[in-house]
Scaffold this motif. Structure first.
Motif, PDB file in Angstrom:
ATOM      1  N   GLN A  96      -6.199  -3.062   2.075  1.00  0.00           N
ATOM      2  CA  GLN A  96      -6.273  -2.685   3.486  1.00  0.00           C
ATOM      3  C   GLN A  96      -7.554  -3.217   4.119  1.00  0.00           C
ATOM      4  OE1 GLN A  96      -5.379   1.461   4.516  1.00  0.00           O
ATOM      5  NE2 GLN A  96      -7.178   1.493   5.837  1.00  0.00           N
ATOM      6  N   VAL A 148      -5.474  -0.491  -3.371  1.00  0.00           N
ATOM      7  CA  VAL A 148      -4.863  -0.529  -2.036  1.00  0.00           C
ATOM      8  C   VAL A 148      -5.928  -0.418  -0.940  1.00  0.00           C
ATOM      9  CG1 VAL A 148      -2.644   0.348  -2.839  1.00  0.00           C
ATOM     10  CG2 VAL A 148      -4.373   1.963  -2.020  1.00  0.00           C
ATOM     11  N   GLU A 172       0.835  -1.213   0.000  1.00  0.00           N
ATOM     12  CA  GLU A 172       0.000   0.000   0.000  1.00  0.00           C
ATOM     13  C   GLU A 172       0.865   1.256   0.000  1.00  0.00           C
ATOM     14  OE1 GLU A 172      -3.854   1.852   2.372  1.00  0.00           O
ATOM     15  OE2 GLU A 172      -2.936  -0.025   3.060  1.00  0.00           O
TER      16      GLU A 172
END
Length: 209
Positions: A115, A111, A85
């Protein structure tokens, strides 16, 4: 809280700097896709499809990191997800605002999904650090139980989720302002938050003394 700030920051960043498209909150993209399609706006509808695909690919990447054949090679898949990320956001921040706006949205959607799929709990409770509807519901339910049922565990949960929701709100506000000021370089602010979060892993592992 750091990831919550980053989640709100990134959603506001893509919405403000890249044409009102959500990178984290795919519910928004699905709704806007449906609205555009209902009005016969094919171009407007298609604009919301790539982030959905990127989000799905991000979830697939997170699942790959925990796959039985891959996880032993990674050793610490959660940290690997954070490093990926950070790397993607550093690249996004280096892209000029006038160039390839759709690529920026796709990268952030990827990303965000990574996450979202990697960090799913705070203590023993399910949490979402890239969108906040579920967190707000949990905070409201826990607050009710704490106030009207005198539930001590619910009070702890209400505080935790209240902080996560507040973090997301703060991140969205800051992300909007920074995106207006510096464009794509705002992504570096989110990367800094995640670097800080990554550093907390090492602090947690220090031996006593």
């Amino acid at each position: 809280m750091l990831l919550g700030i980053a989640g709100g920051f990134l959603d506001a960043f893509t919405f403000v700097a890249h044409g009102g498209v959500f990178a984290n909150a795919q519910t928004g993209n699905v709704v806007l896709l449906g609205v555009a399609a209902a009005h016969g706006d094919a171009a407007g509808a298609l604009r919301h499809v790539p982030p959905l695909i990127a989000f799905v690919l991000g979830v697939a990447a997170a699942e790959t990191l925990t796959h039985p054949r891959v996880a032993p090679l990674m050793r610490r898949p959660i940290r690997v997800a954070l490093v990926i990320e950070i790397a993607v956001l550093l690249v996004v921040g280096a892209i000029p605002t006038w160039f390839a706006g759709s690529a920026v949205v796709l990268a952030v959607a990827f990303v965000a999904a990574l996450q979202n799929a990697t960090f799913g709990t705070v203590r023993e409770w399910s949490v979402n650090t890239t969108m906040t509807t579920g967190n707000l519901r949990t905070a409201a339910r826990a607050t009710y139980r704490a106030v009207f049922r005198r539930d001590a565990e619910a009070a702890t949960q209400a505080r935790a989720f209240g902080l996560v929701v507040l973090s997301f709100l703060v991140g969205a506000g800051v992300g909007a302002l920074v995106a207006e000021l510096v464009g794509n370089m705002a992504a570096w602010g989110a990367a800094l938050l995640i670097v800080t979060g990554l550093g907390l892993f090492f602090l947690d592992e220090r031996p006593p003394g």
